[in-house]
Design a protein around this motif. Structure first.
Motif, PDB file in Angstrom:
ATOM      1  N   TRP A 224       0.841  -1.197   0.000  1.00  0.00           N
ATOM      2  CA  TRP A 224       0.000   0.000   0.000  1.00  0.00           C
ATOM      3  C   TRP A 224       0.873   1.243   0.000  1.00  0.00           C
ATOM      4  N   LYS A 225       0.694   2.083  -1.036  1.00  0.00           N
ATOM      5  CA  LYS A 225       1.550   3.256  -1.234  1.00  0.00           C
ATOM      6  C   LYS A 225       0.703   4.528  -1.335  1.00  0.00           C
ATOM      7  N   ASP A 226       1.401   5.678  -1.402  1.00  0.00           N
ATOM      8  CA  ASP A 226       0.692   6.949  -1.598  1.00  0.00           C
ATOM      9  C   ASP A 226       0.591   7.323  -3.066  1.00  0.00           C
ATOM     10  N   VAL A 227       0.819   6.355  -3.952  1.00  0.00           N
ATOM     11  CA  VAL A 227       0.664   6.544  -5.399  1.00  0.00           C
ATOM     12  C   VAL A 227      -0.343   5.513  -5.904  1.00  0.00           C
ATOM     13  N   PRO A 228      -0.921   5.701  -7.110  1.00  0.00           N
ATOM     14  CA  PRO A 228      -1.974   4.794  -7.597  1.00  0.00           C
ATOM     15  C   PRO A 228      -1.501   3.375  -7.877  1.00  0.00           C
ATOM     16  N   GLY A 229      -0.198   3.165  -7.977  1.00  0.00           N
ATOM     17  CA  GLY A 229       0.379   1.877  -8.318  1.00  0.00           C
ATOM     18  C   GLY A 229       1.781   2.128  -8.833  1.00  0.00           C
ATOM     19  N   VAL A 230       2.264   1.250  -9.709  1.00  0.00           N
ATOM     20  CA  VAL A 230       3.573   1.459 -10.329  1.00  0.00           C
ATOM     21  C   VAL A 230       3.387   2.389 -11.528  1.00  0.00           C
ATOM     22  N   LEU A 231       4.094   3.505 -11.499  1.00  0.00           N
ATOM     23  CA  LEU A 231       4.012   4.497 -12.568  1.00  0.00           C
ATOM     24  C   LEU A 231       5.300   4.494 -13.372  1.00  0.00           C
ATOM     25  N   ASN A 232       5.264   5.115 -14.546  1.00  0.00           N
ATOM     26  CA  ASN A 232       6.467   5.153 -15.386  1.00  0.00           C
ATOM     27  C   ASN A 232       7.454   6.232 -14.944  1.00  0.00           C
ATOM     28  N   ALA A 233       7.112   6.988 -13.892  1.00  0.00           N
ATOM     29  CA  ALA A 233       8.019   7.977 -13.310  1.00  0.00           C
ATOM     30  C   ALA A 233       7.446   8.408 -11.967  1.00  0.00           C
ATOM     31  N   ASP A 234       8.278   9.008 -11.140  1.00  0.00           N
ATOM     32  CA  ASP A 234       7.845   9.502  -9.843  1.00  0.00           C
ATOM     33  C   ASP A 234       6.963  10.743 -10.050  1.00  0.00           C
ATOM     34  N   PHE A 244       0.923   1.691 -14.823  1.00  0.00           N
ATOM     35  CA  PHE A 244       0.947   0.346 -15.398  1.00  0.00           C
ATOM     36  C   PHE A 244      -0.129  -0.479 -14.695  1.00  0.00           C
ATOM     37  N   SER A 245      -1.107  -0.958 -15.439  1.00  0.00           N
ATOM     38  CA  SER A 245      -2.141  -1.797 -14.812  1.00  0.00           C
ATOM     39  C   SER A 245      -1.582  -3.167 -14.446  1.00  0.00           C
ATOM     40  N   GLU A 246      -0.583  -3.620 -15.202  1.00  0.00           N
ATOM     41  CA  GLU A 246       0.101  -4.871 -14.878  1.00  0.00           C
ATOM     42  C   GLU A 246       1.533  -4.812 -15.397  1.00  0.00           C
ATOM     43  N   LEU A 247       2.389  -5.599 -14.777  1.00  0.00           N
ATOM     44  CA  LEU A 247       3.783  -5.709 -15.191  1.00  0.00           C
ATOM     45  C   LEU A 247       4.217  -7.160 -15.044  1.00  0.00           C
ATOM     46  N   GLU A 248       5.121  -7.565 -15.906  1.00  0.00           N
ATOM     47  CA  GLU A 248       5.724  -8.890 -15.799  1.00  0.00           C
ATOM     48  C   GLU A 248       6.847  -8.821 -14.766  1.00  0.00           C
ATOM     49  N   ASN A 273       9.879 -16.492  -8.241  1.00  0.00           N
ATOM     50  CA  ASN A 273      10.251 -17.914  -8.139  1.00  0.00           C
ATOM     51  C   ASN A 273       9.098 -18.759  -7.603  1.00  0.00           C
ATOM     52  N   ALA A 274       8.300 -18.161  -6.712  1.00  0.00           N
ATOM     53  CA  ALA A 274       7.179 -18.894  -6.116  1.00  0.00           C
ATOM     54  C   ALA A 274       5.872 -18.696  -6.873  1.00  0.00           C
ATOM     55  N   GLY A 275       5.869 -17.784  -7.860  1.00  0.00           N
ATOM     56  CA  GLY A 275       4.651 -17.521  -8.622  1.00  0.00           C
ATOM     57  C   GLY A 275       3.572 -16.811  -7.821  1.00  0.00           C
ATOM     58  N   ILE A 276       3.996 -15.988  -6.865  1.00  0.00           N
ATOM     59  CA  ILE A 276       3.048 -15.257  -6.019  1.00  0.00           C
ATOM     60  C   ILE A 276       2.844 -13.855  -6.599  1.00  0.00           C
ATOM     61  N   PRO A 277       1.620 -13.464  -6.949  1.00  0.00           N
ATOM     62  CA  PRO A 277       1.406 -12.133  -7.521  1.00  0.00           C
ATOM     63  C   PRO A 277       1.607 -11.026  -6.482  1.00  0.00           C
ATOM     64  N   LEU A 278       2.092  -9.882  -6.968  1.00  0.00           N
ATOM     65  CA  LEU A 278       2.317  -8.703  -6.135  1.00  0.00           C
ATOM     66  C   LEU A 278       1.414  -7.582  -6.621  1.00  0.00           C
ATOM     67  N   PHE A 279       0.624  -7.013  -5.722  1.00  0.00           N
ATOM     68  CA  PHE A 279      -0.234  -5.888  -6.050  1.00  0.00           C
ATOM     69  C   PHE A 279       0.333  -4.627  -5.394  1.00  0.00           C
ATOM     70  N   VAL A 280       0.365  -3.534  -6.136  1.00  0.00           N
ATOM     71  CA  VAL A 280       0.749  -2.229  -5.594  1.00  0.00           C
ATOM     72  C   VAL A 280      -0.470  -1.332  -5.697  1.00  0.00           C
ATOM     73  N   LYS A 281      -0.985  -0.903  -4.538  1.00  0.00           N
ATOM     74  CA  LYS A 281      -2.239  -0.150  -4.513  1.00  0.00           C
ATOM     75  C   LYS A 281      -2.093   1.124  -3.682  1.00  0.00           C
ATOM     76  N   SER A 282      -3.046   2.013  -3.859  1.00  0.00           N
ATOM     77  CA  SER A 282      -3.041   3.291  -3.160  1.00  0.00           C
ATOM     78  C   SER A 282      -3.850   3.213  -1.876  1.00  0.00           C
ATOM     79  N   GLY A 290      -4.954  -0.452  -8.963  1.00  0.00           N
ATOM     80  CA  GLY A 290      -3.509  -0.382  -8.816  1.00  0.00           C
ATOM     81  C   GLY A 290      -2.787  -1.161  -9.903  1.00  0.00           C
ATOM     82  N   THR A 291      -1.661  -1.747  -9.549  1.00  0.00           N
ATOM     83  CA  THR A 291      -0.832  -2.516 -10.493  1.00  0.00           C
ATOM     84  C   THR A 291      -0.692  -3.955 -10.014  1.00  0.00           C
ATOM     85  N   LYS A 292      -0.843  -4.894 -10.923  1.00  0.00           N
ATOM     86  CA  LYS A 292      -0.609  -6.307 -10.615  1.00  0.00           C
ATOM     87  C   LYS A 292       0.677  -6.742 -11.307  1.00  0.00           C
ATOM     88  N   ILE A 293       1.604  -7.286 -10.515  1.00  0.00           N
ATOM     89  CA  ILE A 293       2.869  -7.799 -11.049  1.00  0.00           C
ATOM     90  C   ILE A 293       2.806  -9.319 -10.981  1.00  0.00           C
TER      91      ILE A 293
END
Length: 422
Positions: A224-234, A244-248, A273-282, A290-293
C-alpha cells in the motif's frame, strides 16, 4: 485452507493519526484469519533515528532530536487512544530501551552493528501503536516480533536471509497463530543466529513482505503506497505519469534494479520464483485496482524514468601507464563488496574506471583509503543518476535542460546519465 495474504503498509501510510485510522478502514472489510500485516516505521522516523546516530557518532548533542521523536509518537497516541491506555507506558518503555542503546559506545568500526540495534526501534514503535489501535477498533490482531521469524547472517545493515531457517520459523511460529487470528509484524528487521538485530537494507519492509509470503506459500502480497500503483516515473518529480495496470516480474525487477523507489529491489525475485502475484495499490484510493505484477503480463514499452539522487561519481585512474584490465575492475569491485556498496553505473575507458554509488556515511572515505595507493582517484558528490528505460530519443534533451552531464551511456533499451545542476 485459504491461502495467506500479506499486506504491507509503508511509513507514509502510518505517518499520523488520520493515516492510522485510514489503515484501519482499509482493513475493516478485508481482515480475516490467514492475514499478515507488515508495517514500517511511522513517517520519517528512520531518517530521524539516522540523524540521532550521526550526531552521536560526531559527539554532538542529540537530546532534542530524541525528545522530538518521542513527542511525535506520543502525539499520535494521544489522538488515537483515551488517557491511561496501555500504549502510553509501552511507548515510554521503548524510549527507555532506545536511550539505553544510545548510551553505549559507537565507532566507525562497529557502526553497522550499532545502527541495526538502534534503527529497528522505529518499526517496534509503529507496530505496537497500530496493533493496539486495531484492537481498540474491534479488529483483533496478534503482535509478532519479526526478529523471531526472519533469520539472517551477520552482515549488518544489508543482512542476507537464511531462507531455510526463516521458513521453519514461519511454519512453526506464525502458521498456528494465523489459523486463529490475523498477525501484525514489522518490516525491515531480522536477527542473526546469535539473536543480534539485523536489517535488510534501507526501505526493506517490502522485502519482508516477500520473505513472509514465500515462507508461508501465500496467495498474494499487496503493498500500500501513496501513489496509484507502479508508474512510469515519480509523480512528485515528473508530470504526465502513466500507471501500469500490470507488469511482468522481470520488467518490474529491472525497474527496481535501476532505482525505482515504489518497490524494494529484492522484493520481486522470491515472489517470481514462487509464482506469487504482487499488487501495488493506493492507500488513499483503496478501491482502485492499482498494479498487478505477475508472470503472464505483457511487456510494457512506455518510456520509464528513474531518478536516483544523492549519488557519488568516483573515477579510478591507473598510475603505472598501463591500460585498464580485468584485474583493476576486480580490485575495485572487491572493495565495493567489502563496504556493501553497489555500483549503480559502471563505465571504463582505456585508463579509467568510473562508478556511481549511493552516498552512505563513511563509505566514500573508506573506499578512498583502500584504493588510494593503486589509483589516482577523483570524485563528485551530490549528483543525480537518471535512467530511462525504453527511451524515445526526442525526450532525453528536456530531461537534461539546465543540467551538466558528467557521464552518459546507452544501449538499445536504456539511457543512463549522471547529471548535476548548472
Amino acid at each position: 485452507m485459504t491461502k495467506t495474504q500479506i499486506y504491507k503498509f509503508g511509513g507514509a501510510s502510518v505517518k499520523d493519526a488520520p493515516a492510522v485510522k485510514n489503515l484501519a478502514n482499509i482493513l475493516r472489510n478485508r481482515l480475516r484469519n490467514n492475514f499478515v500485516i507488515v508495517v514500517s516505521a511511522m513517517g520519517k522516523t528512520t531518517n530521524h533515528l539516522e540523524t540521532i546516530l550521526s550526531l552521536k557518532l560526531t559527539n554532538q548533542d542529540y537530546s532534542w532530536n530524541s525528545s522530538n521523536l518521542k513527542s511525535y509518537h506520543l502525539d499520535i497516541c494521544t489522538a488515537l487512544f483515551p488517557e491511561g491506555h496501555v500504549i502510553f507506558p509501552k511507548i515510554e518503555n521503548y524510549f527507555i530501551l532506545l536511550h539505553h542503546e544510545l548510551n553505549k559506545p559507537v565507532s566507525k568500526e562497529n557502526y553497522d552493528e550499532y545502527y541495526d540495534r538502534v534503527i529497528g526501534f522505529g518499526e517496534m514503535l509503529s507496530s505496537r501503536i497500530v496493533m493496539e489501535y486495531l484492537c481498540s477498533q474491534a479488529l483483533l490482531v496478534l503482535w509478532q516480533d519479526a526478529r523471531e521469524l526472519i533469520c539472517t547472517n551477520s552482515d549488518f545493515r544489508f543482512a542476507k536471509v537464511d531462507w531455510e531457517k526463516t521458513r521453519r520459523n514461519c511454519q512453526s511460529q506464525l502458521r498456528p497463530k494465523l489459523e486463529q487470528f490475523p498477525v501484525l509484524t514489522q518490516g525491515f528487521i531480522g536477527a542473526d543466529s546469535s539473536g543480534r538485530p539485523t536489517t535488510l537494507g534501507r526501505e526493506g519492509s517490502d522485502f519482508t513482505a516477500s520473505i513472509l509470503a514465500t515462507s508461508l506459500d501465500a496467495g498474494s502480497v499487496t503493498i500500500w503506497k501513496d501513489v496509484p500503483g507502479v508508474l512510469n516515473a515519480d509523480p512528485k518529480l515528473f508530470k504526465d505519469t502513466k500507471l501500469f495496470s500490470e507488469l511482468e516480474y522481470q520488467q518490474a525487477a529491472q525497474m527496481t534494479y535501476y532505482g525505482a523507489s515504489v518497490i524494494h529491489p529484492k522484493t520481486i525475485k522470491p515472489l517470481a520464483n514462487a509464482g506469487i502475484p504482487l499488487f501495488v495499490k493506493s492507500f488513499l484510493h483503496p478501491e482502485e485496482n492499482g498494479t498487478k505484477i505477475h508472470k503472464t503480463a505483457k511487456v510494457e514499452t512506455v518510456p520509464t524514468i528513474i531518478l536516483k539522487k544523492d549519488q557519488i561519481l568516483v573515477s579510478f585512474k591507473v598510475t603505472d601507464f598501463t591500460f585498464i584490465e580485468e584485474k583493476h575492475i576486480h580490485q575495485v569491485y572487491e572493495q565495493l563488496q567489502m563496504l556493501k556498496l553497489r555500483a549503480n553505473m559502471l563505465q571504463t575507458s582505456a585508463i579509467t574506471i568510473s562508478i556511481v554509488v549511493d552516498s552512505q556515511l563513511f563509505k566514500l572515505e573508506q573506499l578512498l583509503a583502500k584504493l588510494k595507493n593503486d589509483f589516482i582517484i577523483r570524485y563528485n558528490e551530490g549528483l543525480d543518476l537518471l535512467t530511462v528505460l525504453h527511451p524515445k530519443p526526442d525526450s532525453i534533451p528536456s530531461l537534461l535542460d539546465g543540467y551538466e552531464v558528467l557521464l552518459e551511456q546507452s544501449t538499445r533499451n536504456m539511457v543512463q546519465v549522471v547529471r548535476r545542476l548548472n
